[in-house]
Design a protein around this motif. Sequence first.
Motif, PDB file in Angstrom:
ATOM      1  N   PRO A  96     -17.281  43.265   6.013  1.00 57.18           N
ATOM      2  CA  PRO A  96     -16.069  42.721   5.550  1.00 57.18           C
ATOM      3  C   PRO A  96     -15.776  41.371   6.750  1.00 57.18           C
ATOM      4  CG  PRO A  96     -15.356  43.734   7.589  1.00 57.18           C
ATOM      5  CD  PRO A  96     -16.371  44.327   7.367  1.00 57.18           C
ATOM      6  N   PHE A  97     -17.003  40.601   7.421  1.00 53.98           N
ATOM      7  CA  PHE A  97     -17.094  40.058   7.830  1.00 53.98           C
ATOM      8  C   PHE A  97     -18.448  38.942   8.056  1.00 53.98           C
ATOM      9  CE2 PHE A  97     -14.463  42.200  10.573  1.00 53.98           C
ATOM     10  CZ  PHE A  97     -13.282  41.563  10.573  1.00 53.98           C
ATOM     11  N   GLY A  98     -19.353  39.112   6.157  1.00 53.33           N
ATOM     12  CA  GLY A  98     -20.772  38.855   5.931  1.00 53.33           C
ATOM     13  C   GLY A  98     -19.839  37.610   5.635  1.00 53.33           C
ATOM     14  N   PHE A  99     -20.563  36.481   6.858  1.00 57.63           N
ATOM     15  CA  PHE A  99     -20.013  35.432   6.706  1.00 57.63           C
ATOM     16  C   PHE A  99     -20.600  34.823   5.067  1.00 57.63           C
ATOM     17  CE2 PHE A  99     -19.697  35.224  11.181  1.00 57.63           C
ATOM     18  CZ  PHE A  99     -19.495  34.527  11.544  1.00 57.63           C
ATOM     19  N   ALA A 100     -21.761  34.554   4.322  1.00 58.59           N
ATOM     20  CA  ALA A 100     -22.203  34.230   3.352  1.00 58.59           C
ATOM     21  C   ALA A 100     -20.725  34.806   2.170  1.00 58.59           C
ATOM     22  CB  ALA A 100     -23.367  34.860   2.583  1.00 58.59           C
ATOM     23  N   LEU A 101     -19.918  35.697   2.290  1.00 55.92           N
ATOM     24  CA  LEU A 101     -19.200  35.924   1.117  1.00 55.92           C
ATOM     25  C   LEU A 101     -18.124  35.437   1.642  1.00 55.92           C
ATOM     26  CD1 LEU A 101     -19.173  39.743   2.137  1.00 55.92           C
ATOM     27  CD2 LEU A 101     -20.799  38.940   0.914  1.00 55.92           C
ATOM     28  N   PHE A 102     -17.833  34.807   2.831  1.00 53.12           N
ATOM     29  CA  PHE A 102     -16.531  33.873   3.301  1.00 53.12           C
ATOM     30  C   PHE A 102     -16.889  32.748   2.924  1.00 53.12           C
ATOM     31  CE2 PHE A 102     -15.430  36.506   7.240  1.00 53.12           C
ATOM     32  CZ  PHE A 102     -14.745  37.059   6.254  1.00 53.12           C
ATOM     33  N   TYR A 103     -18.142  32.120   2.505  1.00 56.88           N
ATOM     34  CA  TYR A 103     -18.536  30.709   2.097  1.00 56.88           C
ATOM     35  C   TYR A 103     -18.322  30.310   0.928  1.00 56.88           C
ATOM     36  CZ  TYR A 103     -21.052  30.132   6.606  1.00 56.88           C
ATOM     37  OH  TYR A 103     -21.109  29.828   8.183  1.00 56.88           O
ATOM     38  N   LEU A 104     -18.828  31.943  -0.131  1.00 54.32           N
ATOM     39  CA  LEU A 104     -18.354  31.780  -1.268  1.00 54.32           C
ATOM     40  C   LEU A 104     -17.118  31.957  -1.647  1.00 54.32           C
ATOM     41  CD1 LEU A 104     -19.919  31.955  -3.967  1.00 54.32           C
ATOM     42  CD2 LEU A 104     -20.760  33.893  -3.836  1.00 54.32           C
ATOM     43  N   ARG A 105     -16.240  32.739  -1.332  1.00 56.64           N
ATOM     44  CA  ARG A 105     -15.015  33.070  -1.743  1.00 56.64           C
ATOM     45  C   ARG A 105     -14.933  31.523  -1.216  1.00 56.64           C
ATOM     46  NH1 ARG A 105     -12.014  35.392  -4.732  1.00 56.64           N
ATOM     47  NH2 ARG A 105     -12.777  33.516  -5.155  1.00 56.64           N
ATOM     48  N   GLY A 106     -14.822  30.812  -0.552  1.00 53.98           N
ATOM     49  CA  GLY A 106     -13.928  29.491  -0.318  1.00 53.98           C
ATOM     50  C   GLY A 106     -14.034  27.762  -1.473  1.00 53.98           C
ATOM     51  N   VAL A 107     -14.984  28.573  -2.288  1.00 51.55           N
ATOM     52  CA  VAL A 107     -15.825  27.443  -2.804  1.00 51.55           C
ATOM     53  C   VAL A 107     -15.815  28.402  -4.404  1.00 51.55           C
ATOM     54  CG1 VAL A 107     -16.932  26.565  -1.745  1.00 51.55           C
ATOM     55  CG2 VAL A 107     -18.328  28.096  -3.163  1.00 51.55           C
ATOM     56  N   ALA A 108     -15.685  29.711  -4.862  1.00 49.54           N
ATOM     57  CA  ALA A 108     -15.307  30.001  -5.884  1.00 49.54           C
ATOM     58  C   ALA A 108     -14.439  30.431  -7.114  1.00 49.54           C
ATOM     59  CB  ALA A 108     -15.815  32.055  -5.779  1.00 49.54           C
ATOM     60  N   PRO A 109     -14.676  30.032  -8.261  1.00 51.12           N
ATOM     61  CA  PRO A 109     -12.961  30.137  -9.090  1.00 51.12           C
ATOM     62  C   PRO A 109     -12.170  31.505  -9.113  1.00 51.12           C
ATOM     63  CG  PRO A 109     -14.720  30.133 -10.251  1.00 51.12           C
ATOM     64  CD  PRO A 109     -15.422  30.563  -9.224  1.00 51.12           C
ATOM     65  N   PRO A 110     -10.652  31.262  -8.974  1.00 48.22           N
ATOM     66  CA  PRO A 110      -9.680  32.545  -9.383  1.00 48.22           C
ATOM     67  C   PRO A 110     -10.602  32.759  -9.750  1.00 48.22           C
ATOM     68  CG  PRO A 110      -8.617  30.219  -9.305  1.00 48.22           C
ATOM     69  CD  PRO A 110      -9.827  29.856  -9.595  1.00 48.22           C
ATOM     70  N   SER A 111     -10.990  33.526 -10.449  1.00 50.73           N
ATOM     71  CA  SER A 111     -11.999  34.183 -11.849  1.00 50.73           C
ATOM     72  C   SER A 111     -12.453  35.417 -11.247  1.00 50.73           C
ATOM     73  CB  SER A 111     -11.851  33.533 -13.071  1.00 50.73           C
ATOM     74  OG  SER A 111     -13.158  33.028 -12.655  1.00 50.73           O
ATOM     75  N   VAL A 112     -12.934  34.883 -10.395  1.00 52.23           N
ATOM     76  CA  VAL A 112     -14.039  35.404  -9.201  1.00 52.23           C
ATOM     77  C   VAL A 112     -12.813  35.978  -8.041  1.00 52.23           C
ATOM     78  CG1 VAL A 112     -16.124  36.141  -7.932  1.00 52.23           C
ATOM     79  CG2 VAL A 112     -16.205  33.952 -10.256  1.00 52.23           C
ATOM     80  N   LEU A 113     -12.854  37.639  -8.114  1.00 54.40           N
ATOM     81  CA  LEU A 113     -12.289  38.436  -6.971  1.00 54.40           C
ATOM     82  C   LEU A 113     -12.876  38.330  -6.181  1.00 54.40           C
ATOM     83  CD1 LEU A 113     -10.346  41.174  -9.845  1.00 54.40           C
ATOM     84  CD2 LEU A 113      -9.951  38.964  -8.832  1.00 54.40           C
ATOM     85  N   THR A 114     -12.401  38.896  -4.774  1.00 55.98           N
ATOM     86  CA  THR A 114     -12.334  39.532  -3.539  1.00 55.98           C
ATOM     87  C   THR A 114     -14.461  40.269  -4.012  1.00 55.98           C
ATOM     88  OG1 THR A 114     -11.742  37.909  -2.328  1.00 55.98           O
ATOM     89  CG2 THR A 114     -13.018  39.543  -0.607  1.00 55.98           C
ATOM     90  N   SER A 115     -13.515  41.244  -4.412  1.00 57.73           N
ATOM     91  CA  SER A 115     -14.045  43.437  -5.136  1.00 57.73           C
ATOM     92  C   SER A 115     -15.525  42.576  -5.857  1.00 57.73           C
ATOM     93  CB  SER A 115     -12.802  43.504  -5.377  1.00 57.73           C
ATOM     94  OG  SER A 115     -12.711  42.536  -6.722  1.00 57.73           O
ATOM     95  N   ASP A 116     -15.697  41.619  -6.135  1.00 55.39           N
ATOM     96  CA  ASP A 116     -16.611  41.482  -6.614  1.00 55.39           C
ATOM     97  C   ASP A 116     -17.361  40.544  -6.340  1.00 55.39           C
ATOM     98  OD1 ASP A 116     -15.436  41.963  -9.853  1.00 55.39           O
ATOM     99  OD2 ASP A 116     -14.548  39.608 -10.187  1.00 55.39           O
TER     100      ASP A 116
END
Length: 455
Positions: free
Chosen positions: A400-420
């Motif tokens: 759950p702590f992959g930094f690349a995942l956090f970076y993208l989550r911060g700029v991804a549109p709401p239509s892109v879910l964290t599970s995606d």
Amino acid sequence: MEWMAIALFACVCLALLCGFPVAFTLAGTSLIFAGLGLLTGTFDVSYLGALPNRLYGITTNSTLIAVPLFIFMGIVLEKSRVAENLLTAMAALMGKYRSGMAVSVVLVGMLLAASTGIVGATVVTMGLLSLPSMLKRGYSPAFASGAICATGTLGQIVPPSIALVLLGDVLSSAYQQAQLSMGIFSPDTVSVGDLFVGALIPGLLLVALYLLYVMFASARSLPATDTDESELPAMRGWAIFNALFPPLFLIVIVLGSILAGYATPTEAAGVGATGALLLALLQNRMTWSRLKAVMLNTTQVTSMVFLILIGASVFSLVFRGFGGERLIHDFLTNLPGGVIGAMLVVMLVVFILGFILDFIEITFVVVPLVAPVLLAMGIDPVWLGIMLAVNLQTSFLTPPFGFALFYLRGVAPPSVLTSDIYRGVVPFIGIQLLLLIALAVWPELATCLPDTLYN
């Protein structure tokens, strides 16, 4: 004493999971345990006597000077919108082909890895510029997110990589320590340049595997073309050349000077930092305020790295004072399977720790403890460094702590879910593990170029 060493390591991991600052957690927890050890008579205080020399060695280490220089180079290229120009130019070249946008993301990720090496900047930039376009052109949110996160982490293995600089310094000390433990007094060591050269083939192979996967996955889910040509960027001829040539030239200068033996990695980092600044000035994209922001960011990131290194040095000395080094040596050397069993366990531990720790913590905390034992068992230091670098690269992608995942989550549109995002990176983690297996079966993938160039 050995149980105190185990308790120290466990408490450090627990404190990191609770979110405490890494550098102060490493140093503070270690000093608390050292005090308890002095009270109970279970700690060898002579190890702390080496701390002043250790800290002085860190601050005067010429190899580590490459860290702020490469960071400066990467941030300058990011602020001067080189990544944006690369993506636009690559989309203009490849966008009319099937899976062209996905291929462009991978190729630009490779170029940014070789020019900036900063994972966060690459992922955020491509997330802002490419993710909306990929979603509009029919890519699934999971696939688009996975492609951007994975290619953003190429800066960990494609030289010049900050991770390889840090690993090179740690492995150099470990190699000398391993030689002394065997009664060998030799000036030979493993250099950052050796790791840069050794990472070329694995890095390019990883890019090739990414390209094969994105083309195969796109062919199954997209129509004959993934975009309308009317939507392509209006870049032609000279504009495309002007976007692609300067960063490519800078990459060739930096890596070429290292490979040809004209410059050390630290000297090449200075050339790269100067070249990036000149490039930004020539393109009129560097103002005083932007330069101030670049220098501030460079100072912040460099301070974080060196503070963690200092904290890890305190932890390492206290851990050894409790007999932890002997405990690890006995554990790894007594494993069934000998060298293969020890290497397999270390790779598995590093991979699991990647789910909860950053690559810097693993590099400074875990690698100095296990590397001397593995090197004393006869493992090639360059091969070990590349294996660790590829393994550590997965730490940016593993939930759950992959930094690349956090970076993208911060700029991804709401239509892109964290599970995606989590689902999208799974195939790319598998590709990285496949590369690890290939390196284990054919070590020559990492060692043939250094052996050819330097022997």
